[in-house]
Design a protein around this motif. Structure first.
Motif, PDB file in Angstrom:
ATOM      1  N   LEU A 125      -5.272  -7.648   1.797  1.00 12.12           N
ATOM      2  CA  LEU A 125      -5.713  -7.857   0.416  1.00 12.12           C
ATOM      3  C   LEU A 125      -5.347  -6.689  -0.500  1.00 12.12           C
ATOM      4  CD1 LEU A 125      -9.236  -9.459   1.051  1.00 12.12           C
ATOM      5  CD2 LEU A 125      -7.083 -10.604   0.474  1.00 12.12           C
ATOM      6  N   VAL A 126      -5.635  -5.469  -0.048  1.00 11.10           N
ATOM      7  CA  VAL A 126      -5.377  -4.294  -0.889  1.00 11.10           C
ATOM      8  C   VAL A 126      -3.882  -4.119  -1.154  1.00 11.10           C
ATOM      9  CG1 VAL A 126      -5.535  -1.782  -1.031  1.00 11.10           C
ATOM     10  CG2 VAL A 126      -7.487  -3.105  -0.201  1.00 11.10           C
ATOM     11  N   CYS A 127      -3.078  -4.190  -0.091  1.00 10.61           N
ATOM     12  CA  CYS A 127      -1.644  -3.966  -0.264  1.00 10.61           C
ATOM     13  C   CYS A 127      -0.981  -5.113  -1.026  1.00 10.61           C
ATOM     14  CB  CYS A 127      -0.968  -3.779   1.098  1.00 10.61           C
ATOM     15  SG  CYS A 127      -1.413  -2.237   1.920  1.00 10.61           S
ATOM     16  N   THR A 128      -1.448  -6.342  -0.806  1.00  9.88           N
ATOM     17  CA  THR A 128      -0.900  -7.468  -1.570  1.00  9.88           C
ATOM     18  C   THR A 128      -1.201  -7.294  -3.058  1.00  9.88           C
ATOM     19  OG1 THR A 128      -1.126  -8.988   0.305  1.00  9.88           O
ATOM     20  CG2 THR A 128      -0.950  -9.968  -1.886  1.00  9.88           C
ATOM     21  N   ALA A 129      -2.409  -6.862  -3.365  1.00 11.57           N
ATOM     22  CA  ALA A 129      -2.764  -6.601  -4.762  1.00 11.57           C
ATOM     23  C   ALA A 129      -1.889  -5.493  -5.345  1.00 11.57           C
ATOM     24  CB  ALA A 129      -4.244  -6.220  -4.865  1.00 11.57           C
ATOM     25  N   MET A 130      -1.660  -4.452  -4.553  1.00 15.03           N
ATOM     26  CA  MET A 130      -0.812  -3.351  -5.014  1.00 15.03           C
ATOM     27  C   MET A 130       0.621  -3.825  -5.260  1.00 15.03           C
ATOM     28  SD  MET A 130      -2.281  -0.292  -5.265  1.00 15.03           S
ATOM     29  CE  MET A 130      -1.022   0.894  -4.830  1.00 15.03           C
ATOM     30  N   LEU A 131       1.128  -4.660  -4.351  1.00 12.56           N
ATOM     31  CA  LEU A 131       2.490  -5.166  -4.508  1.00 12.56           C
ATOM     32  C   LEU A 131       2.618  -5.989  -5.790  1.00 12.56           C
ATOM     33  CD1 LEU A 131       3.256  -6.237  -0.822  1.00 12.56           C
ATOM     34  CD2 LEU A 131       4.354  -4.392  -2.087  1.00 12.56           C
ATOM     35  N   TRP A 132       1.593  -6.762  -6.086  1.00 11.31           N
ATOM     36  CA  TRP A 132       1.626  -7.578  -7.297  1.00 11.31           C
ATOM     37  C   TRP A 132       1.573  -6.710  -8.552  1.00 11.31           C
ATOM     38  CZ3 TRP A 132       2.897 -12.224  -8.830  1.00 11.31           C
ATOM     39  CH2 TRP A 132       2.483 -12.669 -10.083  1.00 11.31           C
ATOM     40  N   VAL A 133       0.682  -5.733  -8.543  1.00  8.85           N
ATOM     41  CA  VAL A 133       0.531  -4.868  -9.714  1.00  8.85           C
ATOM     42  C   VAL A 133       1.778  -4.018  -9.931  1.00  8.85           C
ATOM     43  CG1 VAL A 133      -0.764  -2.908 -10.646  1.00  8.85           C
ATOM     44  CG2 VAL A 133      -1.988  -4.802  -9.565  1.00  8.85           C
TER      45      VAL A 133
END
Length: 211
Positions: A134-142
């Protein structure tokens, strides 16, 4: 612009060579017993001891095969004169997305207290597996606009791989047996650290690029 992206994809020569070696080891580990004489290949093909193979084992085993597209990316980075096509990158993102969805599905028995693990194992599995996903996917999107396309693909593969590997390392940490029967676990414990460092480096560089 493309020249800069190509240069960033190739990265620092010695680090790219090191990560190529790390992912080569990870690819070989797919065929090595991870725990209880069962490899990722065995899990995917349902060759689990006691005929206990099921969808859970398949979903656990599949993300470890991400080592192969990563090997392709690392090898291409050594000598490529042009970036992979947009279609090729989209295929990679489909594979990454499916792997992440699979890892989330694997977490369901832990969320519902059906995994048969201790409470601390359950919390660690959820914290690491879902946390990384969840955290890394959010970071990748941002950060998708501040990270070069191929570096973004590398970070995506590392995210999906590490989320699943963390889960596997915790679940099978107490698996007993001779060293050779859980050699994959021991090797994976060593390879995830440089992968995590590479992922953190990509995110760190994206923050620096924006400052």
């Amino acid at each position: 612009m493309k020249a800069d992206e190509l240069r960033e994809w190739r990265g620092v020569g010695w680090w790219n060579a090191l990560m190529l070696l790390v992912w080569l080891v990870a690819a070989v580990t797919v065929f090595v017993p991870f725990a209880r004489d069962t490899s990722a290949l065995d899990a995917v093909t349902l060759h689990v001891p006691g005929n206990q193979g099921n969808w859970w084992h398949v979903l656990v085993g599949v993300p470890l095969f991400l080592a192969f597209p990563m090997l392709w990316l690392r090898l291409r980075a050594l000598s490529a004169k042009q970036l992979p096509t947009r279609v090729g990158r989209r295929v990679l993102w489909v594979v990454i997305g499916l792997s992440l969805v699979g890892t989330v599905l694997v977490e369901l028995p832990f969320l519902r207290h059906l995994a048969g693990t201790s409470e601390w194992q359950r919390l660690v599995v959820l914290g690491l597996g879902l946390g990384i996903a969840l955290v890394c996917t959010a970071m990748l999107w941002v950060k998708r606009r501040s990270i070069a396309p191929m570096q973004l693909c590398i970070a995506g593969i590392e995210t999906a791989y590490l989320a699943n590997a963390a889960l596997c390392l915790v679940v099978y940490a107490e698996a007993m047996g001779p060293v050779w029967s859980r050699l994959g676990w021991l090797v994976t414990m060593g390879t995830v650290w440089p992968m995590a460092l590479d992922l953190v480096t990509i995110f760190t560089q994206s923050f620096r690029a924006e400052s």
